[in-house]
Design a protein around this motif. Structure first.
Motif, PDB file in Angstrom:
ATOM      1  N   TRP A 139       0.678  -0.916  -0.214  1.00 16.63           N
ATOM      2  CA  TRP A 139      -0.107  -0.104  -0.123  1.00 16.63           C
ATOM      3  C   TRP A 139       0.781   1.424   0.028  1.00 16.63           C
ATOM      4  CZ3 TRP A 139      -0.710   4.500   3.192  1.00 16.63           C
ATOM      5  CH2 TRP A 139      -1.852   5.184   2.777  1.00 16.63           C
ATOM      6  N   PRO A 140       1.901   1.423   0.707  1.00 20.69           N
ATOM      7  CA  PRO A 140       2.586   2.843   0.868  1.00 20.69           C
ATOM      8  C   PRO A 140       3.193   3.237  -0.604  1.00 20.69           C
ATOM      9  CG  PRO A 140       3.264   1.354   2.845  1.00 20.69           C
ATOM     10  CD  PRO A 140       2.383   0.657   2.136  1.00 20.69           C
ATOM     11  N   ARG A 141       3.713   1.985  -1.326  1.00 22.31           N
ATOM     12  CA  ARG A 141       4.448   2.164  -2.559  1.00 22.31           C
ATOM     13  C   ARG A 141       3.406   2.617  -3.539  1.00 22.31           C
ATOM     14  NH1 ARG A 141       8.145  -2.440  -4.868  1.00 22.31           N
ATOM     15  NH2 ARG A 141       9.605  -1.613  -2.973  1.00 22.31           N
ATOM     16  N   TRP A 142       2.045   1.855  -3.623  1.00 21.26           N
ATOM     17  CA  TRP A 142       1.147   2.058  -4.508  1.00 21.26           C
ATOM     18  C   TRP A 142       0.471   3.330  -4.140  1.00 21.26           C
ATOM     19  CZ3 TRP A 142      -3.975   2.967  -3.196  1.00 21.26           C
ATOM     20  CH2 TRP A 142      -5.102   2.865  -4.368  1.00 21.26           C
ATOM     21  N   TYR A 143       0.284   3.683  -3.249  1.00 21.15           N
ATOM     22  CA  TYR A 143      -0.383   5.142  -2.835  1.00 21.15           C
ATOM     23  C   TYR A 143       0.533   6.300  -3.322  1.00 21.15           C
ATOM     24  CZ  TYR A 143      -2.776   8.740   0.010  1.00 21.15           C
ATOM     25  OH  TYR A 143      -3.565   9.969   0.428  1.00 21.15           O
ATOM     26  N   ALA A 144       1.644   6.109  -3.155  1.00 22.72           N
ATOM     27  CA  ALA A 144       2.593   7.051  -3.520  1.00 22.72           C
ATOM     28  C   ALA A 144       2.595   7.123  -5.187  1.00 22.72           C
ATOM     29  CB  ALA A 144       4.153   6.957  -2.999  1.00 22.72           C
ATOM     30  N   GLU A 145       2.852   5.881  -5.785  1.00 17.01           N
ATOM     31  CA  GLU A 145       3.073   5.869  -7.276  1.00 17.01           C
ATOM     32  C   GLU A 145       1.850   6.340  -7.990  1.00 17.01           C
ATOM     33  OE1 GLU A 145       5.046   2.317  -8.181  1.00 17.01           O
ATOM     34  OE2 GLU A 145       6.852   2.930  -7.231  1.00 17.01           O
ATOM     35  N   HIS A 146       0.901   5.790  -7.289  1.00 20.49           N
ATOM     36  CA  HIS A 146      -0.552   5.797  -8.263  1.00 20.49           C
ATOM     37  C   HIS A 146      -1.541   6.797  -7.816  1.00 20.49           C
ATOM     38  CE1 HIS A 146       1.411   2.621 -10.721  1.00 20.49           C
ATOM     39  NE2 HIS A 146       1.453   1.930  -9.661  1.00 20.49           N
ATOM     40  N   ARG A 147      -1.310   7.386  -6.625  1.00 19.58           N
ATOM     41  CA  ARG A 147      -2.481   8.179  -5.895  1.00 19.58           C
ATOM     42  C   ARG A 147      -1.953   9.631  -5.636  1.00 19.58           C
ATOM     43  NH1 ARG A 147      -5.122   5.340  -8.255  1.00 19.58           N
ATOM     44  NH2 ARG A 147      -7.006   4.103  -7.675  1.00 19.58           N
ATOM     45  N   VAL A 148      -0.984   9.868  -4.921  1.00 20.95           N
ATOM     46  CA  VAL A 148      -0.334  11.040  -4.894  1.00 20.95           C
ATOM     47  C   VAL A 148       0.413  11.699  -5.692  1.00 20.95           C
ATOM     48  CG1 VAL A 148       0.994  12.223  -2.897  1.00 20.95           C
ATOM     49  CG2 VAL A 148      -0.361  10.380  -2.287  1.00 20.95           C
ATOM     50  N   LEU A 149       1.664  11.101  -6.090  1.00 18.57           N
ATOM     51  CA  LEU A 149       2.360  11.543  -7.025  1.00 18.57           C
ATOM     52  C   LEU A 149       1.845  12.093  -8.397  1.00 18.57           C
ATOM     53  CD1 LEU A 149       5.681   9.680  -6.383  1.00 18.57           C
ATOM     54  CD2 LEU A 149       5.148  11.985  -5.585  1.00 18.57           C
ATOM     55  N   PRO A 150       1.114  11.061  -8.970  1.00 19.56           N
ATOM     56  CA  PRO A 150       0.373  11.548 -10.340  1.00 19.56           C
ATOM     57  C   PRO A 150      -0.203  12.859 -10.483  1.00 19.56           C
ATOM     58  CG  PRO A 150       0.166   9.327 -10.184  1.00 19.56           C
ATOM     59  CD  PRO A 150       0.706   9.788  -8.756  1.00 19.56           C
ATOM     60  N   TYR A 151      -0.858  13.330  -9.198  1.00 24.29           N
ATOM     61  CA  TYR A 151      -1.622  14.379  -9.176  1.00 24.29           C
ATOM     62  C   TYR A 151      -0.749  15.706  -8.531  1.00 24.29           C
ATOM     63  CZ  TYR A 151      -5.732  11.473  -9.826  1.00 24.29           C
ATOM     64  OH  TYR A 151      -6.351  10.579 -10.468  1.00 24.29           O
ATOM     65  N   LEU A 152       0.116  15.432  -7.992  1.00 19.65           N
ATOM     66  CA  LEU A 152       1.250  16.404  -7.703  1.00 19.65           C
ATOM     67  C   LEU A 152       1.742  16.888  -9.076  1.00 19.65           C
ATOM     68  CD1 LEU A 152       2.692  17.931  -5.571  1.00 19.65           C
ATOM     69  CD2 LEU A 152       4.684  16.137  -5.642  1.00 19.65           C
ATOM     70  N   ARG A 171       8.765  13.956   0.098  1.00 18.23           N
ATOM     71  CA  ARG A 171       9.349  13.557   1.440  1.00 18.23           C
ATOM     72  C   ARG A 171       8.507  12.655   2.018  1.00 18.23           C
ATOM     73  NH1 ARG A 171      12.352  18.837   3.342  1.00 18.23           N
ATOM     74  NH2 ARG A 171      14.264  18.653   2.122  1.00 18.23           N
ATOM     75  N   VAL A 172       7.095  13.170   2.184  1.00 15.96           N
ATOM     76  CA  VAL A 172       5.990  12.201   2.765  1.00 15.96           C
ATOM     77  C   VAL A 172       5.832  10.952   2.103  1.00 15.96           C
ATOM     78  CG1 VAL A 172       3.563  11.982   3.127  1.00 15.96           C
ATOM     79  CG2 VAL A 172       4.580  14.245   3.770  1.00 15.96           C
ATOM     80  N   CYS A 173       6.128  10.718   0.857  1.00 11.87           N
ATOM     81  CA  CYS A 173       5.991   9.439   0.000  1.00 11.87           C
ATOM     82  C   CYS A 173       7.009   8.766   0.289  1.00 11.87           C
ATOM     83  CB  CYS A 173       5.787  10.055  -1.688  1.00 11.87           C
ATOM     84  SG  CYS A 173       4.391  10.665  -2.128  1.00 11.87           S
ATOM     85  N   GLU A 174       8.432   9.383   0.494  1.00 15.07           N
ATOM     86  CA  GLU A 174       9.549   8.612   0.687  1.00 15.07           C
ATOM     87  C   GLU A 174       9.377   8.019   2.025  1.00 15.07           C
ATOM     88  OE1 GLU A 174      12.552  11.437   0.448  1.00 15.07           O
ATOM     89  OE2 GLU A 174      12.574  11.722  -1.711  1.00 15.07           O
ATOM     90  N   ARG A 175       8.601   8.531   2.926  1.00 11.78           N
ATOM     91  CA  ARG A 175       8.450   8.102   4.402  1.00 11.78           C
ATOM     92  C   ARG A 175       7.187   7.350   4.785  1.00 11.78           C
ATOM     93  NH1 ARG A 175      11.612  12.252   4.005  1.00 11.78           N
ATOM     94  NH2 ARG A 175      13.382  12.433   5.185  1.00 11.78           N
ATOM     95  N   LEU A 176       6.578   7.006   3.407  1.00 14.28           N
ATOM     96  CA  LEU A 176       5.254   6.197   3.584  1.00 14.28           C
ATOM     97  C   LEU A 176       5.342   4.997   4.368  1.00 14.28           C
ATOM     98  CD1 LEU A 176       3.229   6.950   0.613  1.00 14.28           C
ATOM     99  CD2 LEU A 176       2.415   7.211   2.710  1.00 14.28           C
ATOM    100  N   ALA A 177       6.059   4.239   4.309  1.00 14.19           N
ATOM    101  CA  ALA A 177       6.266   2.927   4.856  1.00 14.19           C
ATOM    102  C   ALA A 177       6.263   3.305   6.259  1.00 14.19           C
ATOM    103  CB  ALA A 177       7.625   2.177   4.519  1.00 14.19           C
TER     104      ALA A 177
END
Length: 290
Positions: A139-152, A171-177
């Motif tokens: 989930w952390p990797r998926w949420y960063a790659e396919h939800r947060v970062l595309p819209y950023l 930085r939040v995405c890097e620390r999602l785990a």
């Protein structure tokens, strides 16, 4: 096929085979049409893809036999016709019941994070924004790659977020785990659970409309419900917790799950939502000691 110049009433008649009695526009895209036998809602989805995605989402939520959603009466290359929900006042009792039903929906599960409904496509929508459903197991990797970062990235491309501002979200995405809390199995999400998609029915039940359904983290639905306010929210959460308690620390993770809808709103509606997303990211890092 859709006739040239065909309006909501004609669409409802064609897709249901019933005679039109009257109609009234609710919003620019949504019309309530009274048919012989009862009312329906006709929505101008804009494209076949959008209509199919919404219909598939409604069907998937209904299959869980946990929450109430309008029945789909028909769709075509542009339009979607669903049941009409007579609305009533919100109540604490309905809110507790809704919390329990939402927990049941989430517990129905999904094959993976990002999994679309069985009849849905990878290319879907959240509101007016395109949304890709790409399955993932982490989930952390998926949420960063396919939800947060595309819209950023979209917000940067449109000049809504400055390039030097992106670092706080990255930085939040890097620390999602570390920020995500205990691991969860994929839940069956409504996916766009803001208060406008929560209808308080005259029958004393809550009905859900306009899903962006996919497999995700159950706290995401609850965070969106809190983002824009919801009548009797405390009772909704109480009903949920009584049914399937959330993992410890969930209140501190609300902002993490709100980053996705905030960035979607930034792309759709501009800078104020971008500022809210950036502030949320800063707060998450500060609370985590980063």
């Amino acid at each position: 096929m859709r006739e040239e110049g065909e309006g909501p009433g004609a669409v409802a008649a064609r897709l249901t085979g019933r005679a039109v009695v009257s109609q009234r526009r609710l919003t620019g895209e949504v019309t309530e049409v009274a048919l012989d036998g009862g009312p329906v809602i006709v929505k101008e989805a804009g494209s076949a893809r959008a209509a199919r995605a919404e219909a598939a989402g409604l069907g998937w939520l209904a299959d869980a036999r946990a929450v109430r959603v309008p029945v789909v009466h028909g769709l075509d290359q542009r339009w979607l016709v669903t049941g009409c929900v007579p609305e009533g006042p919100p109540s604490a009792a309905a809110a507790v019941r809704f919390g329990r039903e939402l927990a049941g929906l989430h517990a129905a599960g999904a094959p993976a994070f990002g999994a679309p409904p069985p009849d849905g496509a990878a290319e879907a929508y959240i509101g007016l924004a395109p949304m890709r459903n790409v399955p993932g197991s982490d989930w952390p990797r998926w949420y960063a790659e396919h939800r947060v970062l595309p819209y950023l990235r979209q917000a940067v491309d449109r000049g809504i977020v400055l390039r030097d501002e992106t670092v706080v979200v990255e930085r939040v995405c890097e620390r999602l785990a570390d920020l995500a809390g205990p691991s969860e199995v994929p839940a069956r999400l409504h996916g766009d659970l803001w208060s406008g998609n929560v209808l308080w029915g005259a029958d004393g039940h809550v009905w859900l409309i306009d899903p962006a359904a996919h497999g995700g983290h159950r706290e995401t639905d609850l965070a969106m419900l809190q983002l824009f306010g919801c009548p009797h929210l405390t009772e909704v959460l109480d009903g949920y917790q009584d049914t399937t308690p959330l993992a410890a620390g969930w209140r501190q993770r609300v902002g993490l799950h709100q980053l996705f809808p905030l960035l979607v709103h930034a792309v759709l509606f501009g800078r104020p939502y971008a500022e809210q997303a950036l502030g949320t990211a800063r707060r998450l890092l500060a609370e985590a000691g980063h």
